[in-house]
Design an enzyme around this catalytic site. Structure first.
Site, PDB file in Angstrom:
ATOM      1  N   GLY A  56       3.479   4.242 -16.259  1.00 23.07           N
ATOM      2  CA  GLY A  56       3.152   4.739 -14.925  1.00 23.07           C
ATOM      3  C   GLY A  56       3.914   6.026 -14.668  1.00 23.07           C
ATOM      4  O   GLY A  56       4.348   6.705 -15.602  1.00 23.07           O
ATOM      5  N   ARG A  78       5.470   1.157   7.999  1.00 29.18           N
ATOM      6  CA  ARG A  78       4.530   0.121   7.576  1.00 29.18           C
ATOM      7  C   ARG A  78       4.901  -1.275   8.056  1.00 29.18           C
ATOM      8  O   ARG A  78       4.038  -2.043   8.471  1.00 29.18           O
ATOM      9  CB  ARG A  78       4.460   0.125   6.049  1.00 29.18           C
ATOM     10  CG  ARG A  78       3.817   1.379   5.557  1.00 29.18           C
ATOM     11  CD  ARG A  78       3.862   1.464   4.058  1.00 29.18           C
ATOM     12  NE  ARG A  78       3.102   2.634   3.635  1.00 29.18           N
ATOM     13  CZ  ARG A  78       2.990   3.036   2.390  1.00 29.18           C
ATOM     14  NH1 ARG A  78       3.596   2.369   1.427  1.00 29.18           N
ATOM     15  NH2 ARG A  78       2.279   4.081   2.089  1.00 29.18           N
TER      16      ARG A  78
END
Lengths: 639, 247
Positions: free
Chosen positions: A44, A332
């Site tokens: 990644g 969030r």
């Protein structure tokens, strides 16, 4: 019981720590670098960036991924953007402000020095990515465009449509590809790391399974870099890719790497709601949508009317009402919790009543449909594809879903775990986001670790360690490979009555109900019992089809679910032990009169690092106290 | 709703392979096509049979892992959609669906619907990058790039490397994939230094991998989940001619 190693945060002023670290480390001379093999697990943003950068420096890199190509790691799905303190918009941003927003956003549960370094490095990341040809959004004059994201009052987020992760990952992948073609990286795709091999107390190798042939393979090196992402799939339903898993990290944990703050999970507020039991994963709608979308529910519980027929004064724009200064752009954790509250009050919308509206009507009126299409076109398309509804005409329905895990393997300032020679980068480590990660900070951290931190800290380790010659014939390799083989044989031999997916889904239900957005002492205690029972049942009653010597997805998943069944219990235990609310960890017993998270700095201003004891139910807790010398701990307020 | 599936089963690259027929009695219109395969696999496991192997990961249409031919069309009937985002609401009760792997000699079959697409990685390795080592970059705003240029470059950079273009092409050509990366980098100032060498090396690699050439059928563009334009292939050809003539 091994004590927690020192965090090795350099002395001196916060602003000078990283420079003084770089000034004091040992370097490996260019001719010597090629004598060192480095294993990088995962491709990644963290793993790809690390593999490319280390190979460019001259190390011999062996890179591993479970997908068929290093271009597919789950970083690719990140939509919204990447933060940096460039201050191109001239709106008051500084390195300090990015540092401060990140540490505050993390609810004061991360290390000052790590977060400050991240903010310092952020600008170089943007430079590097642009030079690679990453097509970031630009203004008509040709300069880079920025947008704002939750938890910040400046526009510091660089983006590439709604596909920022894809473009950044392809940049790293292409840099890796150059090194693979040059022979500096040996690439092993379709390989899963099943164990870590320690020799003389240092990480020296890994055992992998070839996912095509089933063959177990031994790989040796002078250091192992774990860049294997987060463990959100312990919840079964999450926005993570189906193959994202904790196995590599968990195997390292079982070999001595402490697991830090496992209970810190990020539940992302804007995901497409669950539609049925067959559902295999959830899809995120980028937080950037909250720049222009307004979140609301009807004032009246159970209101059956279609959204467009509900008059303005009968709608509750609850984020704007409760948090006037940040409005729809609260962090969030705050947005998610509030969505849960209004649904708990019976004001949820849609068939399941487990959703809230994200409405673009006002933005379309103000800016025109074309402008909205330019900003979010691909997200709107994706929404329509999945739900069959047109979000230009009817408000989106969204609900929180597990998205990111702030916890991970414990690392020191140099990203080294409690096992010498094992380094952990990106989401797999615990280091930078505290109890809650701000939007557009994951890409920043993955690339910071891979491009700009590990090349220095790994060099210091290599130059200052006496690494004895070793071979894959060492007993430690025999032992690890045999353990991996025995486990696979056992999984295949049970042939019970329930599939791997059934167990995984059951675990997910337990985790979501009791270790999800809102946690209680009672619920967590229940979860611990249930997970442990489910784990026992798994090893008696799972049915894994096929055999080892073939491409066998169910066998891969079986091993991963077995590890999730151990991790889940430690997450619940960590959540139970942390008797406070902080960021994504919300304990109902610890909240203010207004329902906001209430920290307990006197007792819990620490990192909880769990050591594997041999019994997955009884890990040993170590604490790293967090010293805040530069920021004042306050109650996070976004009002 | 009931869905009949005719699925290609093949144990390995040397196995001949065959279709097998299955019925999923209770598919839900909201489920994705891959979730339909999940349900089928759960059924097969409980019947003591081997599940159908297929590659998948993000299930959001961005990782490029999944890809099967559905009723003769790569990724299935919905335009600009990878099969992970194809939903069963496009089908009705009693429908039959034929499922096959990508078929191209440069993509050997590993098992069932899983193929080896590593040739794509080698094409990128041949030149699909800008040679800028970590740390060597100038300030990000040092080179202004007009919005229209970067937007066009982005349209090509959006390629997910799934391989549908190869599967759809009668020549099994990888031209759209290769052209997408060449066009992306040729449009940007960062890609200029290696522009000529890049196109030559990547095209040569594409041929060496055993992909066919382009004969302008445009099937690739029709199935591309990201809608990448075959204008890129024209760019690739022009770039190739310019590069070889100037050598």
């Amino acid at each position: 019981m091994a004590a927690l190693p020192d965090s090795k945060v350099p002395a001196g002023r916060l602003q000078e720590k990283w420079d003084s670290y770089k000034n004091s480390i040992k370097l490996v001379n260019p001719a010597n670098k090629r004598k060192h093999d480095i294993i990088v697990v995962g491709t990644g943003l963290a793993g790809g960036a690390a593999a490319a950068s280390l190979a460019e420096l001259g190390y011999r890199v062996k890179s591993f991924c479970i997908q068929d190509s290093p271009r597919r790691a789950h970083s690719i799905a990140a939509q919204g953007g990447i933060n940096a303190a460039k201050n191109y918009p001239n709106d008051g941003d500084t390195v300090w402000r990015l540092f401060y927003d990140t540490i505050k956003g993390g609810d004061y549960r991360s290390r000052e020095a790590n977060v400050h370094r991240l903010a310092q490095i952020s600008n170089s990341i943007i430079d590097q990515c642009v030079a690679q040809g990453v097509p970031f959004a630009r203004e008509y004059g040709g300069m880079l465009d920025n947008r704002s994201f939750g938890g910040a009052q400046v526009s510091r987020t660089f983006y590439a449509r709604g596909q920022t992760g894809q473009q950044l990952l392809l940049g790293a992948y292409q840099a890796m590809s150059r090194q693979i073609a040059a022979g500096n990286i040996e690439m092993f795709a379709r390989r899963e790391m099943l164990d870590l091999v320690n020799i003389d107390g240092r990480a020296r190798g890994i055992i992998t399974r070839n996912l095509v042939t089933g063959e177990l393979e031994r790989h040796i090196a002078d250091a192992v870099l774990l860049c294997t992402g987060g463990y959100g799939n312990v919840y079964y339903l999450s926005t993570n890719a189906k193959n994202s898993n904790v196995t590599a990290a968990w195997r390292c944990h079982r070999r001595g790497a402490h697991f830090a703050n496992p209970c810190y999970t990020q539940i992302h507020p804007t995901c497409i709601p669950v539609s049925g039991e067959y559902q295999s994963k959830l899809t995120l709608m980028s937080e950037s949508l909250r720049n222009d979308g307004r979140v609301w529910v009807p004032k009246k519980p159970g209101d059956p009317r279609a959204p467009e027929t509900i008059p303005e004064d009968e709608r509750d724009y609850y984020l704007e009402r409760r948090y006037p200064s940040f409005g729809n752009l609260v962090p969030r954790d705050v947005a998610s919790r509030n969505a849960k509250y209004v649904c708990d009050e019976g004001r949820g919308v849609g068939e399941t009543r487990l959703a809230v509206y994200l409405d673009f009507t006002d933005a379309i009126k103000r800016l025109g449909e074309q402008a909205i299409r330019e900003r979010y076109g691909n997200l709107f398309e994706m929404y329509q594809r999945i739900t069959g509804e047109n979000p230009y005409k009817v408000p989106m329905r969204i609900y929180p879903a597990v998205h990111y895990t702030m916890g991970g393997l414990w690392v020191d300032y140099g990203l080294q775990s409690s096992v010498p020679g094992l380094f952990v980068l990106g989401e797999a480590n615990f280091s930078d986001h505290g109890a809650n990660r701000l939007g557009a900070s994951a890409l920043m951290q993955g690339l910071a670790d891979g491009y700009f931190v590990i090349p220095y800290t790994l060099g210091d380790y290599i130059a200052s360690s006496r690494l004895e010659a070793a071979s894959t014939k060492h007993d430690a390799f025999d032992e690890a490979e045999n353990a991996a083989r025995t486990r696979i044989e056992r999984l295949l031999s049970i042939q019970g009555g329930k599939t791997v997916t059934e167990f995984h889904r059951e675990l997910g239900h337990i985790m979501w109900d009791h270790v999800g957005m809102s946690r209680t002492r009672e619920g967590l205690t229940t979860a611990i019992g249930k997970i442990s029972t489910l784990r026992d049942e798994f090893w008696q009653n799972v049915r894994v089809p096929g055999d080892n010597a073939m491409h066998n997805k169910n066998l891969e998943f079986a091993g991963r679910v077995a590890d999730f069944l151990e991790l889940g219990e430690v997450m619940a235990l960590d959540a139970l032990t942390r008797e406070e609310s902080a960021g994504g960890h919300f304990r109902e017993e610890f909240q203010s009169a207004e329902g906001e998270a209430k920290r307990n700095d006197a007792e819990f201003s620490h990192v909880a690092a769990w050591e594997y004891s041999g019994d997955p139910s009884k890990p040993v807790l170590h604490r790293e106290e967090l010293d805040f010398e530069n920021v004042k701990l306050t109650t996070r307020s976004y009002k | 709703m009931q869905i009949k599936l005719k699925v290609w089963r093949q144990k390995g690259p040397r196995d001949t392979g065959r279709f097998e027929e299955y019925v999923v009695p209770d598919a839900n219109p909201h489920m994705s096509f891959l979730e339909l395969l999940d349900v089928l696999n759960e059924q097969l496991i409980m019947e003591g049979k081997d599940p159908v192997e297929f590659d998948h990961d993000c299930r959001e249409g961005i990782c490029g892992s999944c890809g099967v031919v559905v009723d003769g069309v790569a990724h299935g009937p919905q335009q600009r959609t990878a099969c992970c985002q194809l939903h069963m609401r496009h089908y009705k009760d009693g429908d039959s669906i034929v499922v096959e792997p990508w078929r191209a000699s440069a993509f050997p079959i590993i098992r069932d619907l899983v193929v080896d697409r590593s040739a794509f990685d080698r094409i990128i390795g041949a030149g699909g990058y800008v040679s800028v080592s970590t740390g060597a970059a100038p300030d990000a705003n040092a080179i202004p790039i007009p919005k229209v240029v970067v937007d066009e470059a982005f349209d090509y950079a959006a390629c997910i490397g799934c391989g549908a273009c190869v599967a759809a092409c009668p020549n099994a050509s990888a031209s759209l994939f290769t052209a997408a990366k060449i066009s992306h980098l040729a449009l940007l100032p960062q890609g200029q230094a290696e522009r000529a060498q890049r196109v030559v090396n990547m095209v040569d690699q594409m041929e060496a991998e055993g992909f066919g050439d382009c004969s302008n059928h445009a099937e690739c563009e029709a199935v591309c989940p990201k809608g990448i334009s075959i204008k890129g292939i024209a760019t690739m050809r022009r770039e190739y001619i310019k590069a070889t003539l100037s050598q």
